[in-house]
Write an enzyme that holds these catalytic residues in place. Structure first.
Site, PDB file in Angstrom:
ATOM      1  CD  GLN A 114      -2.839   1.341  -0.106  1.00 45.10           C
ATOM      2  OE1 GLN A 114      -2.846   0.457  -0.951  1.00 45.10           O
ATOM      3  NE2 GLN A 114      -3.634   2.409  -0.245  1.00 45.10           N
ATOM      4  CG  LEU A 115       1.671   5.299  -2.795  1.00 46.65           C
ATOM      5  CD1 LEU A 115       3.042   5.023  -3.389  1.00 46.65           C
ATOM      6  CD2 LEU A 115       0.823   6.108  -3.766  1.00 46.65           C
ATOM      7  CG  HIS A 116       3.664   3.856   3.110  1.00 47.53           C
ATOM      8  ND1 HIS A 116       3.780   2.649   2.434  1.00 47.53           N
ATOM      9  CD2 HIS A 116       4.797   3.972   3.842  1.00 47.53           C
ATOM     10  CE1 HIS A 116       4.925   2.073   2.749  1.00 47.53           C
ATOM     11  NE2 HIS A 116       5.572   2.863   3.599  1.00 47.53           N
ATOM     12  CG  MET A 117       4.546  11.302   1.327  1.00 51.56           C
ATOM     13  SD  MET A 117       3.790  12.812   0.657  1.00 51.56           S
ATOM     14  CE  MET A 117       2.860  13.374   2.095  1.00 51.56           C
TER      15      MET A 117
END
Length: 198
Positions: A114-117
C-alpha cells in the site's frame, strides 16, 4: 490410499496471508488508535514504530500497491497527498515551536504494501530507530522527496527506480545527516546528532 487435504485449510491460509506484516498498513488505516485524520482521498495515520519524534504516514484510500503501480492518472492524488503532508507539518510546527524540520517522501523500495508517504521530523529521536537500515532508509537517497516523485511521474509517465541501486544504499556506512560525520554504531550516532538539536 492418498489423503486429500481438507478444504477447511484454505480459509486459514488466506487469513494468514492477509495478515502478513507487509499488509499491515491496510489494517492500520482502519485503526482508530492510529488514524489522525482522513478525507475523501486519503488517510493520515501515526507510524506504529516511529523513527523520529514526529512520524506520520499519508495513504491513499484507493488500493495502490507501490510506486511502480502509479500512472499519470495518479498525479493529482500525489499532489493531494503532498498538500496533506504540508498541512500536517504546518500544524505540528505551530504546536511545537522551535527549530523543527520535516521531510515528506517515499522509500524507493518500500517494505510494506500500500503506497504511503512519510512525513517525518529530522530529529530521528526515537527508540524504534535501531539499525543501519532504519537510519539509511530516511537519510540517504533511498528516501525520495514527494515532489521528486511527482516530477518523475510527470516526465516519464511512470516510476522506475533501480531496486539494486537503492537497496545498496541501506548498507552504506553510518553518517550524520547534518554534517556527514561518520560513526560506527547507532548509539554513537544518536549521541552525536543531539549536538545539532541544541
Amino acid at each position: 490410499m492418498k489423503r486429500h487435504r481438507s478444504d477447511k485449510s484454505s480459509p486459514v491460509k488466506r487469513a494468514k496471508y492477509s495478515s502478513h506484516w507487509t499488509m499491515k498498513l491496510l489494517q492500520s488505516m482502519k485503526d482508530p488508535g492510529l488514524v489522525v485524520e482522513s478525507d475523501s482521498l486519503t488517510v493520515t495515520i501515526k507510524d506504529a514504530f516511529p523513527k523520529a519524534k514526529h512520524h506520520y504516514l499519508i495513504l491513499p484510500k484507493e488500493q495502490i500497491t507501490s510506486l511502480k503501480s502509479l500512472t499519470t492518472k495518479h498525479i493529482d492524488l500525489l499532489k493531494h497527498m503532498d498538500e496533506r503532508g504540508q498541512s500536517l507539518i504546518k500544524t505540528l510546527v505551530e504546536k511545537n515551536p522551535g527549530n523543527i524540520e520535516f521531510r515528506c517522501g517515499y522509500h524507493a523500495v518500500p517494505s510494506m504494501s500500500q503506497l504511503h508517504m512519510h512525513v517525518i521530523s529530522q530529529d530521528f529521536d526515537s527508540a524504534f530507530l535501531k539499525t543501519k537500515k532504519h537510519w539509511n532508509s530516511f537519510t540517504s537517497d533511498f528516501f525520495v522527496d514527494s515532489r521528486n516523485i511527482i516530477s518523475m511521474l510527470n516526465t516519464h509517465n511512470k516510476i522506475e527506480l533501480d531496486q539494486s541501486k537503492y537497496e545498496s544504499l541501506l548498507k552504506a556506512d553510518l553518517q550524520c545527516h547534518r554534517c556527514h560525520h561518520k560513526l560506527k554504531t547507532i548509539p554513537a550516532l544518536k549521541l552525536h546528532i543531539k549536538c545539532h538539536a541544541v
